[in-house]
Enzyme design. Sequence first.
Site, PDB file in Angstrom:
ATOM      1  N   SER A 128      14.898  73.854  15.893  1.00 59.12           N
ATOM      2  CA  SER A 128      16.076  74.594  16.337  1.00 59.12           C
ATOM      3  C   SER A 128      15.712  76.040  16.607  1.00 59.12           C
ATOM      4  O   SER A 128      14.909  76.644  15.887  1.00 59.12           O
ATOM      5  CB  SER A 128      17.174  74.544  15.276  1.00 59.12           C
ATOM      6  OG  SER A 128      18.264  75.374  15.646  1.00 59.12           O
ATOM      7  N   LYS A 155      14.269  75.065   9.542  1.00 61.22           N
ATOM      8  CA  LYS A 155      13.842  74.752  10.908  1.00 61.22           C
ATOM      9  C   LYS A 155      12.666  75.627  11.335  1.00 61.22           C
ATOM     10  O   LYS A 155      11.819  75.182  12.124  1.00 61.22           O
ATOM     11  CB  LYS A 155      15.012  74.895  11.880  1.00 61.22           C
ATOM     12  CG  LYS A 155      16.047  73.789  11.750  1.00 61.22           C
ATOM     13  CD  LYS A 155      15.438  72.404  12.020  1.00 61.22           C
ATOM     14  CE  LYS A 155      16.481  71.312  12.057  1.00 61.22           C
ATOM     15  NZ  LYS A 155      15.921  69.990  12.386  1.00 61.22           N
TER      16      LYS A 155
END
Length: 227
Positions: A128, A155
């Site tokens: 992400s 992430k």
Amino acid sequence: MTVTLITGANKGIGFETARQLVQLGHTVYLGARDVERGGKAAAEIGVRSVQLDVTDDASVGSALAEVGAAEDHLDVLVHNAGVLETGLDGPAALRSFDTNAVGIVRVTEAALPLLRRSSSPNVVVLSSSAGSFWAVTNPERAEFGLPLALYSASKAAATMLTLQYAKAHPGIRFNALEPGPTATDMTAAFGIGRPVEESARVVVRLATQGPDGPTGTFQDEAGALPW
């Protein structure tokens, strides 16, 4: 036949990615923690289900053994399983990193023997841009205003793991992907996102790249992302 395993695939982007890949002729194994939900989702789109909890070593080992016994190799691995914790405490941190980062290690390590038997092994990690320093410090980006400390940190770890795996295994393509803001159960509280079909197409593009495709990148549908 291209053999593909997708984690966390009984719904959302993972499910739609499985649907699109089987239409392209892949033999798809849909990984899901819950056997019943996984079986129902797999039957709906004509793929195979396998019980796979990325936070459980025994489950991961059993899932890859099942794939290996049936196929003897693995061409594509899509790390899709993920959680989004909005709280900020120790238990939430452990859940976030166990699924979003440590889960990548568990599944990748178990899958490496099968990936090495492929003529064109390919690993796609759904990361992400919320884990990108560039994005979260840029006032012009939506990530700038998202108070998701644990999701962002885990992430960022997922992206770094992807790049380190690419360096350690030059014969296997490893790429991290920002699939785009997507309307799923995970993002329902924020009321944002596009249809899963659009984001899954981004995943499929990377999952179907050929032997000359990139490795060690972090990208979205437009290309490489700074992070």
